[in-house]
Design a protein around this motif. Sequence first.
Motif: not given
Length: 188
Positions: A141-145, A152-161, A168-178
């Motif tokens: 409900e919160l994440v969308g998957e 299983a998704r690739d999360h290497r892009a977040l390793a450099e952040v 802040d980028l990965t905070r779950p929200s019921r509002e609209r997603s990005r």
Amino acid sequence: MRRRPPAICDSLLRRQRVTRVAPRRIVAPCTSRNPWDGYARTMTPEELANLAHLRRARDRIDREYARPLDVEALARTALMSSAHFARQFRAAYGETPYGYLMTRRIERAKLLLRHGEISVTEVCMEVGCTSLGSFSSRFTELVGETPTAYRARDHRALAEVPGCIAKDLTRPSRERSRNGETAGSPTS
């Protein structure tokens, strides 16, 4: 005639001033998540004290998210009744205490799933959820998957952040997603 010490005079004057003058109003930023409520408003000292009690309860949620917490225990932390606490918490933070607790749990679950070292069931128990089904449905409900798909998704892009930005980028929200869709809605 004997004079009073200045400390006693000052305290007496302060007490008299407080009783004669109306309560001082303090300007404080609005804490609501609604963008239209972003304007500063004045708060009485009593409202500021209530906000401090609510922060204490919110900090307890942040610290003890993995423990079983209920609204009654959090209300005791905030020195309020359960119903009053729930109303005040929602007014101050834009979501119910339980919703905030589950958001924290899902946030932590996303971090554990990104590392991929433990199973989804272990992540569920680690963050304080007792039912895998409830955890999975709330996560979806919160994440969308599903948690498995997220892991299983690739999360290497977040390793450099940096961590503060990744949070802040990965905070779950019921509002609209990005991307503009509601979280949890099926994509075409």
